[in-house]
Design a protein around this motif. Structure first.
Motif, PDB file in Angstrom:
ATOM      1  N   PHE A  89       0.853  -1.184   0.000  1.00 46.19           N
ATOM      2  CA  PHE A  89       0.000   0.000   0.000  1.00 46.19           C
ATOM      3  C   PHE A  89       0.884   1.227   0.000  1.00 46.19           C
ATOM      4  O   PHE A  89       1.614   1.478   0.956  1.00 46.19           O
ATOM      5  CB  PHE A  89      -0.917   0.009   1.220  1.00 46.19           C
ATOM      6  N   ALA A  90       0.868   1.943  -1.102  1.00 43.10           N
ATOM      7  CA  ALA A  90       1.719   3.131  -1.232  1.00 43.10           C
ATOM      8  C   ALA A  90       0.840   4.322  -1.522  1.00 43.10           C
ATOM      9  O   ALA A  90       0.449   4.543  -2.677  1.00 43.10           O
ATOM     10  CB  ALA A  90       2.747   2.931  -2.335  1.00 43.10           C
ATOM     11  N   PRO A  91       0.440   5.078  -0.492  1.00 44.41           N
ATOM     12  CA  PRO A  91      -0.443   6.219  -0.726  1.00 44.41           C
ATOM     13  C   PRO A  91       0.186   7.205  -1.692  1.00 44.41           C
ATOM     14  O   PRO A  91       1.392   7.454  -1.659  1.00 44.41           O
ATOM     15  CB  PRO A  91      -0.587   6.841   0.667  1.00 44.41           C
ATOM     16  N   GLY A  92      -0.636   7.759  -2.561  1.00 46.13           N
ATOM     17  CA  GLY A  92      -0.152   8.762  -3.495  1.00 46.13           C
ATOM     18  C   GLY A  92      -0.252  10.151  -2.904  1.00 46.13           C
ATOM     19  O   GLY A  92      -0.574  10.327  -1.738  1.00 46.13           O
ATOM     20  N   GLY A  93       0.024  11.152  -3.713  1.00 47.86           N
ATOM     21  CA  GLY A  93      -0.047  12.521  -3.241  1.00 47.86           C
ATOM     22  C   GLY A  93      -1.470  13.034  -3.253  1.00 47.86           C
ATOM     23  O   GLY A  93      -2.413  12.316  -3.588  1.00 47.86           O
ATOM     24  N   PRO A  94      -1.665  14.274  -2.879  1.00 48.42           N
ATOM     25  CA  PRO A  94      -3.004  14.849  -2.839  1.00 48.42           C
ATOM     26  C   PRO A  94      -3.680  14.762  -4.197  1.00 48.42           C
ATOM     27  O   PRO A  94      -3.073  15.006  -5.238  1.00 48.42           O
ATOM     28  CB  PRO A  94      -2.746  16.304  -2.439  1.00 48.42           C
ATOM     29  N   GLY A  95      -4.967  14.358  -4.168  1.00 46.12           N
ATOM     30  CA  GLY A  95      -5.756  14.333  -5.386  1.00 46.12           C
ATOM     31  C   GLY A  95      -5.490  13.151  -6.289  1.00 46.12           C
ATOM     32  O   GLY A  95      -5.959  13.116  -7.416  1.00 46.12           O
ATOM     33  N   THR A  96      -4.764  12.131  -5.812  1.00 41.48           N
ATOM     34  CA  THR A  96      -4.472  10.986  -6.677  1.00 41.48           C
ATOM     35  C   THR A  96      -5.609   9.999  -6.703  1.00 41.48           C
ATOM     36  O   THR A  96      -5.591   9.060  -7.495  1.00 41.48           O
ATOM     37  CB  THR A  96      -3.193  10.268  -6.211  1.00 41.48           C
ATOM     38  N   GLY A  97      -6.620  10.153  -5.830  1.00 37.36           N
ATOM     39  CA  GLY A  97      -7.784   9.293  -5.874  1.00 37.36           C
ATOM     40  C   GLY A  97      -7.561   7.966  -5.175  1.00 37.36           C
ATOM     41  O   GLY A  97      -6.574   7.776  -4.463  1.00 37.36           O
ATOM     42  N   PRO A  98      -8.487   6.995  -5.359  1.00 35.56           N
ATOM     43  CA  PRO A  98      -8.403   5.709  -4.669  1.00 35.56           C
ATOM     44  C   PRO A  98      -7.229   4.876  -5.162  1.00 35.56           C
ATOM     45  O   PRO A  98      -6.688   5.101  -6.231  1.00 35.56           O
ATOM     46  CB  PRO A  98      -9.738   5.051  -5.013  1.00 35.56           C
ATOM     47  N   ASP A  99      -6.861   3.882  -4.338  1.00 38.85           N
ATOM     48  CA  ASP A  99      -5.794   2.973  -4.753  1.00 38.85           C
ATOM     49  C   ASP A  99      -6.363   1.948  -5.730  1.00 38.85           C
ATOM     50  O   ASP A  99      -7.516   2.017  -6.150  1.00 38.85           O
ATOM     51  CB  ASP A  99      -5.139   2.316  -3.536  1.00 38.85           C
ATOM     52  N   ALA A 100      -5.558   0.943  -6.073  1.00 39.70           N
ATOM     53  CA  ALA A 100      -5.957  -0.006  -7.110  1.00 39.70           C
ATOM     54  C   ALA A 100      -7.179  -0.825  -6.720  1.00 39.70           C
ATOM     55  O   ALA A 100      -7.859  -1.394  -7.579  1.00 39.70           O
ATOM     56  CB  ALA A 100      -4.788  -0.937  -7.430  1.00 39.70           C
ATOM     57  N   THR A 101      -7.495  -0.927  -5.446  1.00 38.59           N
ATOM     58  CA  THR A 101      -8.654  -1.705  -4.999  1.00 38.59           C
ATOM     59  C   THR A 101      -9.919  -0.866  -4.972  1.00 38.59           C
ATOM     60  O   THR A 101     -10.996  -1.372  -4.671  1.00 38.59           O
ATOM     61  CB  THR A 101      -8.410  -2.261  -3.591  1.00 38.59           C
ATOM     62  N   GLY A 102      -9.800   0.430  -5.244  1.00 32.96           N
ATOM     63  CA  GLY A 102     -10.950   1.307  -5.171  1.00 32.96           C
ATOM     64  C   GLY A 102     -11.221   1.850  -3.789  1.00 32.96           C
ATOM     65  O   GLY A 102     -12.224   2.537  -3.573  1.00 32.96           O
ATOM     66  N   GLU A 103     -10.340   1.556  -2.824  1.00 34.67           N
ATOM     67  CA  GLU A 103     -10.534   2.009  -1.456  1.00 34.67           C
ATOM     68  C   GLU A 103      -9.798   3.323  -1.244  1.00 34.67           C
ATOM     69  O   GLU A 103      -8.636   3.466  -1.619  1.00 34.67           O
ATOM     70  CB  GLU A 103     -10.028   0.949  -0.473  1.00 34.67           C
ATOM     71  N   VAL A 104     -10.469   4.284  -0.643  1.00 32.30           N
ATOM     72  CA  VAL A 104      -9.902   5.608  -0.428  1.00 32.30           C
ATOM     73  C   VAL A 104      -9.398   5.723   1.002  1.00 32.30           C
ATOM     74  O   VAL A 104     -10.030   5.246   1.937  1.00 32.30           O
ATOM     75  CB  VAL A 104     -10.960   6.699  -0.707  1.00 32.30           C
ATOM     76  N   GLY A 105      -8.250   6.402   1.159  1.00 35.72           N
ATOM     77  CA  GLY A 105      -7.741   6.674   2.501  1.00 35.72           C
ATOM     78  C   GLY A 105      -7.481   5.406   3.284  1.00 35.72           C
ATOM     79  O   GLY A 105      -6.791   4.496   2.820  1.00 35.72           O
ATOM     80  N   LEU A 106      -8.062   5.325   4.481  1.00 33.75           N
ATOM     81  CA  LEU A 106      -7.872   4.162   5.344  1.00 33.75           C
ATOM     82  C   LEU A 106      -9.040   3.190   5.279  1.00 33.75           C
ATOM     83  O   LEU A 106      -9.179   2.330   6.150  1.00 33.75           O
ATOM     84  CB  LEU A 106      -7.659   4.621   6.792  1.00 33.75           C
ATOM     85  N   ALA A 107      -9.873   3.308   4.258  1.00 36.42           N
ATOM     86  CA  ALA A 107     -11.025   2.416   4.150  1.00 36.42           C
ATOM     87  C   ALA A 107     -10.617   0.949   4.042  1.00 36.42           C
ATOM     88  O   ALA A 107     -11.370   0.055   4.430  1.00 36.42           O
ATOM     89  CB  ALA A 107     -11.870   2.811   2.938  1.00 36.42           C
TER      90      ALA A 107
END
Length: 399
Positions: free
Chosen positions: A9-27
């Motif tokens: 899990f490698a969070p992107g910068g501001p405004g990069t949107g959800p990760d590859a699983t579609g989960e945002v933030g700490l969801a």
């Protein structure tokens, strides 16, 4: 099963949107928690209650010194003299005379020129490994190395070769094939999961033959093995040997808290200048220093304590139908993590605390009860514990 927590899990910068699983933030944490629970890998710390009538065989208080009156008095007196905290890093104003005295006493007892105390054994290992190896160096570690050594290897940025536990011939091969000038070999002297000793003499010979340094973590050997509890290194007559670094803890046989690195005076000076977990961490609190000094005094005055501990371990292992231990750990493999949790809970319900080790602490399929014996228990108590363990294992269908 692939756990959600195993995914990179490698969070992107501001405004990069959800990760590859579609989960945002700490969801994604909710899914990871569900996966761990389904696999029997959720953990809740057991809370010990004041006055609870429990027999504690889940700790690493091998000599039973954490509750020794001299150790408690040592902690109390040090806190009264120096305060409740060391107030700063060791390099600023966090070093008291008690810290220096403890280091000198540990070095003398374990047969080394110098010692440096850290606020935990975990930080001592990370500090030593990262100060002794870096980018462009080689580290050879085995599969039994403690998590703190593993994390030290990762943080060092050195090239790391992992060999099977105790395979000194594989260590020789890795050292012989290296292109790096400097190399470090790291190992536990007594593996924490099952109490088996490593072939320290063979590992040292392999390191010396190839111009490498051997770092030995004696956390589960000091107070348990060797002359007067001085550890496996002393047992092999290697205390103070060249190109040998020893780490240990104050939180197991010495019943306190903290870690220590032992070696030459030059090594100590190097760690003071270069070990980030020493430079940037608040010094070990005075009460822990006082307790460790008092515990070391008790061990010096009672050199038979390690013999008593190992005799108790052999007795309990026989009573439990387990293999005879070579240190103070009895490991009873259950297999399934949920059964292991249930067996540990059944022991706890009957007033006996035991360790329950599951992945990632142990390989999949080898979840187990880990029982750590103490020197201060009598035969009647040990026999009672054996009965409780046997009943718990039968309850979960292991026996």
């Amino acid at each position: 099963m692939t756990l959600a927590s195993d995914r990179p899990f490698a969070p992107g910068g501001p405004g990069t949107g959800p990760d590859a699983t579609g989960e945002v933030g700490l969801a994604w944490l909710a899914g990871a928690a569900r996966d761990r629970a389904a696999a029997g890998l959720h953990r809740d710390p057991h809370v010990r209650r004041d006055g609870a009538a429990e027999i504690n065989l889940g700790s690493n208080d091998y000599l039973g010194l954490s509750a020794h009156p001299d150790v408690i008095a040592g902690a109390r007196d040090a806190a009264r003299r120096w305060g409740g905290g060391s107030t700063a890093s060791r390099l600023v104003v966090g070093t008291t005379q008690a810290h220096v005295d403890l280091e000198n006493e540990l070095a003398d007892f374990l047969g080394f020129e110098a010692a440096l105390v850290f606020s935990s054994g975990f930080l001592a290992n990370i500090g030593a490994v990262t100060a002794l190896a870096g980018r462009g160096d080689l580290i050879v570690s085995d599969t039994g190395s403690h998590a703190s050594l593993i994390d030290g290897c990762r943080l060092s940025r050195a090239r790391v070769v992992v060999v099977d536990r105790g395979d000194h011939e594989a260590v020789r091969a890795a050292l012989a094939d290296r292109t790096e000038q400097r190399a470090l070999v790291v190992t536990d002297s007594v593996y924490s999961i099952d109490g088996e000793p490593a072939p320290i003499a063979d590992l040292y010979a392999a390191a010396r033959a190839h111009g490498a340094v051997l770092l030995v973590d004696e956390a589960h050997a000091v107070g348990v093995r060797g002359p007067g509890g001085r550890g496996i290194v002393a047992e092999h007559g290697l205390s103070g040997a060249p190109d040998l670094v020893v780490t240990s803890v104050l939180s197991k046989s010495l019943g306190s808290q903290g870690g220590v690195v032992l070696g030459t005076g030059l090594l100590r000076s190097h760690l003071v200048d270069c070990a980030r977990t020493f430079i940037f961490d608040t010094g070990l609190n005075p009460a822990a220093v006082g307790a460790a000094r008092a515990a070391l005094g008790v061990l010096r005055a009672n050199p038979d304590l390690p013999d008593r501990l190992r005799a108790n371990a052999r007795h309990l292992a026989r009573a439990c139908g387990a293999e005879e231990p070579q240190a103070a750990v009895i490991s009873i493999i259950v297999g399934d993590p949920q059964r292991a949790v249930a067996a540990a809970a059944a022991c706890r319900d009957r007033g006996v605390l035991v360790g329950c080790f599951r992945p990632p602490s142990v390989p999949p399929g080898t979840s187990r009860l880990r029982i750590t014996v103490r020197a201060d228990l009598d035969t009647a108590t040990l026999d009672h514990v054996a009965g409780v363990v046997d009943e718990a294992l039968r309850q979960v269908g292991v026996r």
